[in-house]
Scaffold this active site. Structure first.
Site, PDB file in Angstrom:
ATOM      1  CB  CYS A 153       5.182   2.323  -2.402  1.00  0.00           C
ATOM      2  SG  CYS A 153       6.419   3.286  -3.269  1.00  0.00           S
TER       3      CYS A 153
ATOM      4  CB  CYS B 184      15.273   4.733   2.468  1.00  0.00           C
ATOM      5  SG  CYS B 184      16.255   3.695   3.520  1.00  0.00           S
TER       6      CYS B 184
END
Lengths: 276, 389
Positions: free
Chosen positions: A105, A35
């Protein structure tokens, strides 16, 4: 080049609490090499059940490292019940905001925190159950539903920014749209955000609210409305169709349009009519 | 802080000789080359001189040169022209590693009724030529294959491919944006029909490109307007930049030897020193068949954007094939097409040099990059696994 805040840069260049806690009470691992980002979060509690020590290891871009570092700073001294309340938005806000494309994030931070708490409590993590929707990034329907609901996401691109789902082969786009639609059905009203809106966010939210809430209501009576301009807290609009000639148009504006915008966008907005 | 610019496949600095040559055409000589008086005519002469210089570098004739606004315009024009001159054909052949100027256009065309075959590459970024030749059909209108890849630097065997395609009677276009000025190109012996190049990749300014169109190639313009460029591209000429590009091509011809000796040696030293000093690092692409200025190195267990931003702190400008720098979520399509493992794809950094780089600059990178990688790896949860594996 990404537009990072000074705080993001600081936490990236001088990350706090990097490392491993050997005998941690809780460990949460999320993400993967495939990822492109991953975070392992460790915490240790003191005798009062407060987070005494917290450390992280992150593989990822500047904002992934900064989000992890920020999270560890936020967690120190909290009880687990307090920690549980930290949302991805809180992490982003702590950093003075993240570029939209980098919101995932902050979501990764929140997920690692939940995984670490679940690890401590010995309970399974809810989100890993669900059904995988995005195979490229291994994102489940429960993860997508949650991020859509909590962050009032309205498009597939939003979902990709927040949890990466849909950012690879794009085969899952229809399924993501279905999830967005079902959440919006349950909660059609974009909740008033607590955070201060930037000008662009404000204008966008006004446009969305007009589009989704106000225009359909006016159209039922053969009327319509156009956004002309936004200047500070003044919202200039033009009424169209039957509204334009309606004697009650002033009432429509103040009692309905302005009230809706104040409710859904910002309480200080003032709506003014512009005549063609 | 001194700057070390090693991102020349992204853009290059304008050569001082080039700037000198162009600047009078931004100030004194502002005549429109289409006008009738001497003041304008001398501008027209200068444009023809520029076309001759470009043609010289390519082994072409000046009338085969059409100036455009950029490499992307040249690529788009070429492919559209080929399709329009073959209206009954609906098939395009290109590669999986093209620049977006070709790749995105072909993807778009595939939604508009064209069939597109994307030729794959192997793990070293080398083209699968059998796949290419097997997919040529009577329905193929155009083949578009880059001369050299911008990320890996791998050079494709265009002379051989061009001959094969010509024998099949299919229009062949090549995006040579990265190759021109770095490797010798002689179109008098390589039968490509159309070739695209870009000024700012060879020390001319941004905003000017060239489409080479071989004499006799069927063509219809993309920008329809005035009679400029012999009716092949409407629009008043970007005179100063065209003059600049002419000069840049002249200089490129003079420096091509240096690119392949001194610049190549700098690149090789950078590469071998980094591989020697940094564990778990590997070169992406075919090192035997590569642009002399380019190296793409994958560093396990770190993420490219973080590397770039830490390098930026010490003045090093490079680029990355990582997801995070592109705004997409996956590593570059080139690295993915090559099957570069995720462990190093996310941490791939491209260094692309030019004749302006020095030994001292290379020393600066060799000295400062290893601690950056080390610092990020110590932060990375995958580093222990990677070391063990």
């Amino acid at each position: 080049m990404w537009e990072y805040t000074d705080k993001v840069k600081d936490h990236f260049l001088n990350p706090r609490n990097v490392g491993i806690i050997e005998n941690a009470d809780g460990v949460g691992e999320v993400g993967s090499l495939a990822c492109g980002d991953a975070l392992t979060l460790y915490f240790k509690l003191d005798d009062d059940g407060r987070i005494d020590d917290v450390k992280f290891q992150t593989f990822g871009c500047a904002s992934a490292i900064a989000s992890s570092s920020a999270l560890t700073e936020m967690l120190k001294g909290l009880t687990l019940d307090e920690a549980r309340k930290i949302s991805n938005d809180d992490i982003a806000e702590f950093l003075g905001g993240l570029p939209k494309e980098k919101m995932h994030c902050s979501v990764m931070g929140r997920e690692a925190l939940e995984a670490a708490i679940a690890n401590f409590e010995g309970t399974p993590v809810e989100e890993t159950e669900g059904e995988v929707v995005c195979e490229c990034f291994g994102v489940t329907d429960i993860q997508i539903e949650r991020v859509v609901r909590e962050n009032h996401l309205t498009t597939i691109a939003d979902v990709t920014d927040y949890v990466k789902a849909g950012g690879g082969c794009e085969k899952c786009h229809d399924q993501i749209q279905e999830i967005i639609d079902s959440v919006m059905e349950k909660e059609p009203v974009p909740k008033k955000k607590q955070t201060r809106l930037t000008n662009i966010q404000k204008i966008k939210l006004i446009e969305e609210t007009l589009e989704r809430e106000i225009r359909p209501a006016l159209e039922k009576d053969g009327g319509n409305i156009e956004l002309v301009d936004v200047d500070g807290n003044a919202v200039y609009v033009q009424l169209r169709g039957t509204c334009a000639s309606c004697r009650l148009s002033e009432v429509t504006l103040s009692e309905y349009v302005q009230a809706k915008l104040r409710e859904l966008v910002a309480p200080e907005l003032v709506v003014e009519e512009v005549h063609p | 802080m001194k700057m070390v610019y090693v991102d020349n496949n992204a853009t290059t600095q304008v050569a001082s000789e080039v700037f000198e040559e162009m600047s009078p055409y931004l100030t004194r000589y502002y005549g429109n080359p289409s006008s009738m008086y001497t003041f304008a005519g001398q501008v027209g002469d200068k444009l023809r001189e520029a076309a001759a210089k470009v043609a010289d570098l390519l082994g072409a004739a000046p009338e085969e040169i059409v100036f455009t606004s950029c490499g992307t315009e040249s690529d788009n024009t070429a492919i559209h022209a080929a399709l329009r001159s073959n209206p009954d054909k609906r098939h395009i052949v290109t590669t999986r590693v093209e620049h977006p100027a070709v790749k995105s256009l072909c993807e778009d065309l595939s939604k508009r009724g064209y069939r597109v075959s994307f030729v794959p590459v192997d793990h070293k970024g080398r083209l699968d030529l059998d796949y290419l030749y097997d997919h040529l059909t009577d329905d193929t209108a155009v083949v578009s294959i880059m001369w050299a890849n911008n990320e890996s630097g791998v050079i494709f065997p265009i002379p051989e491919i061009a001959k094969k395609i010509r024998d099949r009677g299919i229009v062949f276009h090549t995006d040579a944006v990265q190759a021109v000025g770095k490797v010798p190109i002689d179109l008098s012996s390589v039968p490509v029909d159309m070739l695209a190049l870009s000024g700012h990749k060879l020390h001319a300014p941004k905003g000017v490109g060239v489409l080479y169109i071989r004499k006799g190639t069927k063509f219809s313009p993309f920008l329809i307007g005035g009679h400029q460029e012999r009716g092949r591209r409407g629009g008043t000429e970007n005179v100063a930049s065209i003059v600049a590009l002419g000069k840049a091509c002249e200089l490129a011809g003079q420096h091509i030897e240096e690119e392949n000796t001194r610049v190549a040696r700098l690149r090789d030293r950078l590469e071998s020193e980094l591989l020697a000093r940094i564990d778990k690092a590997s070169v992406n692409g075919d090192v035997k068949n590569r642009l002399p200025n380019t190296t793409s190195i994958g560093f396990d267990a770190v993420e490219g954007e973080a590397v770039l931003l830490l390098m930026d702190q010490i003045g090093i400008c490079a680029s990355s094939g990582s997801a995070c720098t592109s705004g997409s979520l996956e590593p570059s399509h080139v690295l993915r097409a090559m099957g570069v493992p995720f462990t190093s794809a996310h941490g791939s950094i491209r260094f692309s040099l030019s004749r302006y780089n020095t030994e001292e600059q290379i020393d600066h990178i060799i000295e400062h990059l290893p601690p950056i990688i080390d610092r990020l790896r110590k932060m990375s949860p995958f580093w222990k696994q990677s070391q063990a594996g």
